[in-house]
Design an enzyme around this catalytic site. Structure first.
Site, PDB file in Angstrom:
ATOM      1  N   LYS A  22       5.539  47.786  75.617  1.00 49.88           N
ATOM      2  CA  LYS A  22       6.525  48.813  75.942  1.00 49.88           C
ATOM      3  C   LYS A  22       7.129  49.405  74.674  1.00 49.88           C
ATOM      4  O   LYS A  22       7.267  50.628  74.536  1.00 49.88           O
ATOM      5  CB  LYS A  22       7.644  48.210  76.797  1.00 49.88           C
ATOM      6  N   ASN A  23       7.467  48.540  73.704  1.00 49.96           N
ATOM      7  CA  ASN A  23       8.134  49.012  72.489  1.00 49.96           C
ATOM      8  C   ASN A  23       7.213  49.802  71.578  1.00 49.96           C
ATOM      9  O   ASN A  23       7.675  50.454  70.644  1.00 49.96           O
ATOM     10  CB  ASN A  23       8.745  47.832  71.729  1.00 49.96           C
ATOM     11  N   CYS A 124      20.548  48.768  77.151  1.00 45.20           N
ATOM     12  CA  CYS A 124      21.158  47.461  77.397  1.00 45.20           C
ATOM     13  C   CYS A 124      22.483  47.338  76.650  1.00 45.20           C
ATOM     14  O   CYS A 124      22.628  47.834  75.533  1.00 45.20           O
ATOM     15  CB  CYS A 124      20.229  46.344  76.936  1.00 45.20           C
ATOM     16  N   ARG A 129      24.344  49.145  68.262  1.00 46.57           N
ATOM     17  CA  ARG A 129      23.071  49.743  67.858  1.00 46.57           C
ATOM     18  C   ARG A 129      23.204  51.244  67.570  1.00 46.57           C
ATOM     19  O   ARG A 129      22.616  52.085  68.234  1.00 46.57           O
ATOM     20  CB  ARG A 129      22.008  49.509  68.936  1.00 46.57           C
ATOM     21  N   PRO A 130      24.015  51.633  66.595  1.00 43.92           N
ATOM     22  CA  PRO A 130      24.267  53.048  66.348  1.00 43.92           C
ATOM     23  C   PRO A 130      23.033  53.777  65.847  1.00 43.92           C
ATOM     24  O   PRO A 130      22.072  53.171  65.374  1.00 43.92           O
ATOM     25  CB  PRO A 130      25.357  53.022  65.267  1.00 43.92           C
ATOM     26  N   VAL A 131      23.082  55.113  65.961  1.00 40.45           N
ATOM     27  CA  VAL A 131      21.945  55.938  65.527  1.00 40.45           C
ATOM     28  C   VAL A 131      22.216  56.569  64.164  1.00 40.45           C
ATOM     29  O   VAL A 131      21.567  57.539  63.794  1.00 40.45           O
ATOM     30  CB  VAL A 131      21.646  57.038  66.580  1.00 40.45           C
ATOM     31  N   LEU A 133      21.453  55.668  61.196  1.00 39.65           N
ATOM     32  CA  LEU A 133      20.331  55.671  60.261  1.00 39.65           C
ATOM     33  C   LEU A 133      19.315  56.764  60.607  1.00 39.65           C
ATOM     34  O   LEU A 133      18.683  57.332  59.711  1.00 39.65           O
ATOM     35  CB  LEU A 133      19.642  54.303  60.241  1.00 39.65           C
ATOM     36  N   VAL A 172      14.033  49.572  63.314  1.00 42.63           N
ATOM     37  CA  VAL A 172      12.736  49.946  63.891  1.00 42.63           C
ATOM     38  C   VAL A 172      12.785  51.380  64.401  1.00 42.63           C
ATOM     39  O   VAL A 172      11.924  52.204  64.080  1.00 42.63           O
ATOM     40  CB  VAL A 172      12.350  48.982  65.029  1.00 42.63           C
ATOM     41  N   ASP A 313      14.149  39.724  70.333  1.00 41.31           N
ATOM     42  CA  ASP A 313      13.772  39.917  71.735  1.00 41.31           C
ATOM     43  C   ASP A 313      13.153  38.670  72.360  1.00 41.31           C
ATOM     44  O   ASP A 313      12.806  38.691  73.546  1.00 41.31           O
ATOM     45  CB  ASP A 313      12.803  41.097  71.868  1.00 41.31           C
ATOM     46  N   ARG A 405      12.449  46.893  83.613  1.00 43.73           N
ATOM     47  CA  ARG A 405      12.354  47.801  82.471  1.00 43.73           C
ATOM     48  C   ARG A 405      11.311  47.344  81.461  1.00 43.73           C
ATOM     49  O   ARG A 405      10.800  48.157  80.697  1.00 43.73           O
ATOM     50  CB  ARG A 405      13.717  47.924  81.770  1.00 43.73           C
TER      51      ARG A 405
END
Length: 427
Positions: A22-23, A124, A129-131, A133, A172, A313, A405
């Site tokens: 999935k990732n 989740c 987990r900010p954006v 970057l 990632v 994970d 998911r």
């Protein structure tokens, strides 16, 4: 709302197929936005997150054709995505809020169209987990970005220009977004302190098949030579290493022997090293590898780290396994905050877990007992499945939409190896 019922105590035995990752599939699907020619992906897992992203891409104007199994007989589906014309460069909140990976449309849209408006993502509830970057990197490629009213507004009317980008920490998603954006930028882009995950290598292979020039994927420095346009390509999605590790731990927990098919042990080497110390054995086969337990489970300590370290994970699954190991284990989470939400649910089943900041001390117990439990996020939900497989009595897992998911046909795969597991359909 659907539930899953598990009656524990059955060792898992048999062959279990591993789906496409999935990732890996999610960024690969967004890569279709980079070209007006078709991108064909095989070994596609059938998951809620895949459907969510397909809906988002369709509203951007991507034509989508979904076929059955691969020609080689594998379970994965084949999807063809053609972004002949971008109809909309806005990714609306109602779609993006369902899944964080939706932010991966940002880089391709800005690179190809010169502008994009993307809602800040959801997903989740395991941390912020900010954006930032993603934004920092695109700005260094020449995009002008403003965050207002919950949206990222990015503009690069004269196109993107290659640059040297040093990530202050490994990300990632940001690595993937910038790899895609840089594929259409002028000149060379160098990503330093880049993520090294197999999904990054898989994306680089796909972009290369589309005509990009990329070196260093899988190392911490990636070089991308920008191209004016990319072309059609076909790419097979790598096996899901998180699903692989999850079923390894399920087999180990139940004391069975399972052959995992369509995957490779090298995808989970860090986890496998820890599991060997816990008494788990691995044997390569022609189609994948076998996993079994040599005796009693032994408690081992693990710390999550960026790849090639122990994956965050797989942290919840490892904890589910360690609840029935002899002795104690310390599990330390260094990637995301707020990722021990499964602990109270495991405690309902008799687990002995004490949280100390970013670490959890797990003291193994002789047995777990089935109970009604609730999934709190994707990986936490499957840790409760592992616990349910070894627990005495019946476990009923609620809120399994989290599970859907990221795990394809989980009940079917486990039942095929002897588990007493059933989906109870909701109203």
């Amino acid at each position: 709302m659907d539930k899953i019922r598990i009656r524990g105590g059955q060792p898992l035995r048999g062959r279990l197929p591993i789906s496409g990752a999935k990732n890996a599939a999610l960024p690969l699907m967004t890569a279709a936005l980079l070209s007006d020619e078709p991108l064909t992906l095989t070994n596609l897992p059938h998951l809620v997150d895949i459907s969510t992203l397909a809906t988002l891409l369709a509203q951007h104007g991507v034509e989508i054709a979904l076929n059955g199994a691969d020609s080689d007989g594998a379970q994965g589906r084949v999807i063809e995505l053609t972004a002949r014309r971008i109809r909309s460069t806005t990714a609306p909140y109602d779609l993006v809020r369902k899944m964080r990976a939706s932010v991966l449309v940002l880089g391709p849209l800005v690179a190809r169209e010169g502008h994009a408006k993307v809602s800040l993502p959801g997903g989740c509830a395991i941390g912020t987990r900010p954006v930032d970057l993603h934004i920092m990197g695109l700005e260094q490629l020449g995009a002008e970005i403003e965050v207002t009213e919950g949206y990222i507004n990015a503009r690069a009317p004269n196109g993107l220009q290659g640059a040297r980008i040093v990530f202050p920490k490994v990300s990632v998603g940001a690595t993937e977004n910038l790899m895609m954006a840089a594929s259409l930028a002028r000149g060379e882009t160098v990503l330093v302190n880049a993520a090294r995950e197999p999904e990054i290598v898989d994306l680089a292979a796909c972009l290369t098949a589309m005509g990009a020039e990329i070196e260093g994927a899988g190392t911490d420095t990636i070089r991308i030579q920008g191209r004016e346009r990319l072309h059609r390509a076909t790419h097979r999605i790598v096996a899901d290493r998180i699903e692989t590790g999850t079923y390894v731990m399920a087999a180990a927990a139940t004391g069975g022997e399972v052959e995992l098919v369509g995957t490779s042990l090298h995808l989970i080497e860090a986890a496998a090293d820890s599991l060997r110390g816990a008494g788990v054995e691995f044997e390569p086969t022609a189609d994948g590898f076998k996993v079994r337990r040599s005796g009693d489970l032994i408690g081992v300590d693990v710390m999550t780290e960026p790849y090639p370290g122990f994956p965050t994970d797989l942290q919840a699954q490892m904890m589910g396994l360690m609840t029935v190991a002899k002795g104690a284990s310390m599990i330390t989470e260094t990637i995301f905050e707020n990722r021990f939400m499964h602990v109270p649910e495991l405690a309902r089943m008799g687990a002995n877990v004490t949280i100390h900041g970013a670490s959890a001390l797990v003291r193994g117990v002789p047995k777990l007992t089935g109970a009604p439990v609730m999934a709190t996020d994707l990986r936490a939900s499957v840790s409760l499945v592992i616990a349910g497989l070894v627990a005495q009595g019946e476990t009923v897992l609620n809120r399994v939409y989290h599970l859907d998911r990221g795990y394809e046909r989980l009940e079917e795969k486990l039942a095929g190896c002897g588990a007493d597991i059933t989906r109870l359909k909701g109203d």
